[in-house]
Scaffold this active site. Sequence first.
Site, PDB file in Angstrom:
ATOM      1  N   CYS A 142       1.166  -1.426  -0.015  1.00  0.00           N
ATOM      2  CA  CYS A 142       0.081  -0.044  -0.313  1.00  0.00           C
ATOM      3  C   CYS A 142       0.733   0.877  -0.047  1.00  0.00           C
ATOM      4  O   CYS A 142       0.978   1.984  -1.014  1.00  0.00           O
ATOM      5  CB  CYS A 142      -1.145   0.093   1.468  1.00  0.00           C
ATOM      6  SG  CYS A 142      -0.996  -0.999   2.013  1.00  0.00           S
TER       7      CYS A 142
ATOM      8  N   ARG B   9       6.644 -11.070   5.165  1.00  0.00           N
ATOM      9  CA  ARG B   9       6.063 -11.185   6.904  1.00  0.00           C
ATOM     10  C   ARG B   9       6.744 -12.102   7.565  1.00  0.00           C
ATOM     11  O   ARG B   9       6.648 -13.240   7.031  1.00  0.00           O
ATOM     12  CB  ARG B   9       4.208 -11.148   6.583  1.00  0.00           C
ATOM     13  CG  ARG B   9       4.068 -10.140   5.710  1.00  0.00           C
ATOM     14  CD  ARG B   9       1.848 -10.346   5.908  1.00  0.00           C
ATOM     15  NE  ARG B   9       1.850  -9.452   4.922  1.00  0.00           N
ATOM     16  CZ  ARG B   9       0.575  -9.311   4.365  1.00  0.00           C
ATOM     17  NH1 ARG B   9      -0.828  -9.868   5.213  1.00  0.00           N
ATOM     18  NH2 ARG B   9      -0.144  -8.608   3.599  1.00  0.00           N
TER      19      ARG B   9
ATOM     20  N   GLN C 246       1.859 -11.349  -3.978  1.00  0.00           N
ATOM     21  CA  GLN C 246      -0.239 -10.350  -3.925  1.00  0.00           C
ATOM     22  C   GLN C 246      -0.384  -9.795  -5.757  1.00  0.00           C
ATOM     23  O   GLN C 246       0.543  -9.226  -6.024  1.00  0.00           O
ATOM     24  CB  GLN C 246       0.074  -9.311  -3.085  1.00  0.00           C
ATOM     25  CG  GLN C 246      -0.272  -9.644  -1.392  1.00  0.00           C
ATOM     26  CD  GLN C 246      -0.407  -8.626  -0.492  1.00  0.00           C
ATOM     27  OE1 GLN C 246       0.067  -7.390  -0.620  1.00  0.00           O
ATOM     28  NE2 GLN C 246      -1.246  -9.064   0.711  1.00  0.00           N
TER      29      GLN C 246
ATOM     30  N   HIS D  51      -4.911  -0.971  -5.875  1.00  0.00           N
ATOM     31  CA  HIS D  51      -5.186   0.369  -4.886  1.00  0.00           C
ATOM     32  C   HIS D  51      -5.629   1.174  -6.067  1.00  0.00           C
ATOM     33  O   HIS D  51      -5.585   1.905  -7.397  1.00  0.00           O
ATOM     34  CB  HIS D  51      -3.607   0.758  -4.889  1.00  0.00           C
ATOM     35  CG  HIS D  51      -3.235  -0.289  -3.589  1.00  0.00           C
ATOM     36  ND1 HIS D  51      -1.985  -0.582  -4.323  1.00  0.00           N
ATOM     37  CD2 HIS D  51      -3.243  -0.073  -2.111  1.00  0.00           C
ATOM     38  CE1 HIS D  51      -1.964  -1.028  -3.000  1.00  0.00           C
ATOM     39  NE2 HIS D  51      -2.195  -1.400  -1.842  1.00  0.00           N
TER      40      HIS D  51
ATOM     41  N   LYS E  85     -13.915  -4.093   5.768  1.00  0.00           N
ATOM     42  CA  LYS E  85     -13.742  -4.740   4.530  1.00  0.00           C
ATOM     43  C   LYS E  85     -14.178  -5.916   3.853  1.00  0.00           C
ATOM     44  O   LYS E  85     -14.578  -6.601   4.832  1.00  0.00           O
ATOM     45  CB  LYS E  85     -12.045  -5.692   4.805  1.00  0.00           C
ATOM     46  CG  LYS E  85     -11.745  -6.575   5.727  1.00  0.00           C
ATOM     47  CD  LYS E  85      -9.991  -7.017   5.712  1.00  0.00           C
ATOM     48  CE  LYS E  85     -10.143  -8.245   7.059  1.00  0.00           C
ATOM     49  NZ  LYS E  85      -9.141  -9.171   6.991  1.00  0.00           N
TER      50      LYS E  85
END
Length: 642
Positions: A340, A369, A387, A391, A471
């Site tokens: 992001c 992560r 991913q 956005h 979300k």
Amino acid sequence: MIKITFPNGDIKEFNNPITGLDIAKGISTSLAKNALFIKFNDNYIDLTREITTDGTIQILTSKDSETLPLLRHSAAHIMAQAIKELYPNVKFAIGPSIENGFYYDIDCETKITTDDFPKIEAKMEEIIKRNLPITRKDISTAEAKKLFLQLGETYKIELINDLEKDGINEVSIYTQGDFTDLCRGPHLPSTSKLEIGTFKITSVAGAYWRGDVKNKMLQRIYATAWTSKDELEKYIKMQEEAEKRDHRKIGVAMDLFHFEPDFAPGSVFWHPNGWNLFQKLISYMRKKQEDNGYIEVSTPTIMNRCLWETSGHWDKYKHNMYTAKVQDEDTEFAVKPMNCPGGVLIFKQGIRSYRDLPIRMAEFGKVNRYEPSGALHGLLRVREFTQDDAHIFCTTEQMEEECVKVIKLIMEIYKEFGFSDVKIKLSTRPEKRIGSDETWDFLEKSLANALEHHGYTYTIFPGEGAFYGPKLEFVLRDAIGRDWQCGTLQVDMNLPERFDLNYIGQDGEKHRPVMLHRALFGSLERFTGILIENFAGKLPLWLSPIQVAVATIAESSSDYAKKVNDLLKNENISTILDISNEKISYKIRQYSTSKVPVIAVIGDKEASTNTITIRRLGSEEQVKLTLNEFIDKIKDEISSKK
């Protein structure tokens, strides 16, 4: 007197206080017998807990889906009591309910093995037959620490200390017979409410206390529990089928990937076949995004820590982030755990006009992560993954329409991969969040409208939204009935505020854009694992890394086999050519094991007649086609994604 509202809208007055069990008894003897929990003002409470205020009530029985995770947590306590009676020196850490079951982390001198499972299950049955009342008591944290010190439960004391740091000075404990545990509840009214034959201990694994390798390794006892014996049997059969479909085993058979736990834990080493499959997924998604007005960008993997502090991720995710300092410099950098902020910085370049919006900015971003080693699971749980992120920057007026477009795109994509059973979860504001309540009200309402106005059903999950916005989560059901959470859509007005994003409106003034965070597959690694298990390795022809194996019966037909192979390759059909001296039965078995969907068998007869004999994966039938018919058929199947 207190007023209680029932699900059908009826309102009744009762003496204060009153329990859910008392209310159930007033309705019918049958309901009182079957009642397990109470949902009061959207909070789950014990059946025997006193109600002292007006509110709405729902009496839950085993027929209510909401009951299952609560029942499993009580099963965890019953399992813990059984372990305590069998191994008196054991200490307990945590025992939550999880998807499809529960676990308890224990510190026990005796190493628990699968051989011990029947003994523990038998003791659980004995505890159930005792029909022990499960009672709750609220006490101060000081009293609780004194109690658990007497019991030798050092892990519970550590948990209580952490609660005190958060300003909590009262906790609840639950007791059944001689067993007492720290827990916020709720629980079944008695141990007999867990039916014998509806639970099973499934496995044991190591787990560091609090997921920290610096802490002691505990034993994690996994189990499952259901509301009926039939449901348990159904689950066991599904697990047996899941074992056959394990993507890690199939991945080896298909030569797709491997892992190196000692050198790169949680990271995938893609082999040529696996990378072929991975790139097909990216190509598919890239085309979908281009057709839907997305532009593609790429942002750096390593960025300054201050960026993550501005975004708010540092406070929430720093324990899961990889960081480093460059020699001779004081600046701390972080490997990105999400994409992001990079997209935000691209949006900030130059002056944006309302005419530019919406901007749909996609990125196949690799993120890292930290996950505890015990949580890693093949492609399904990794530390490094890609991913299919995007956005979308838009005006508040455009936001709902953009949400609808994303939802339609997600559903269209899942359908093309064979997933027609898709559930949608709307996760609302968590307790710890950024932004005003007014902002959250607006965002949550917009997501709900996007679903309702276009006929999508959804379930609300209170408190499970991201810290910066609500979300949607899209949950796929696979071929054997398992649910997988994949795509997400999050609406966000907080990051634009934190990074001072703006565009010039039609009025010539600066305005804040809304930011939508969107992933369709989610993690490409995880989605690949899901696909492998859903299809048991028998991937659709268009996705298969090797689509056709061209195999000869005898050396004399090798030249024709080479010709066939070349023609297929010229049509961008991925092949493997096998003109070895092995018997054709061996070749068929080999390529069936490695899940090649089509085997083109070529002998002298095929060579002399310009034909192909084909065998489909999983079928004994042989079909003869002309070479042109065969190529056209394969091309048609690939292009139509059959």
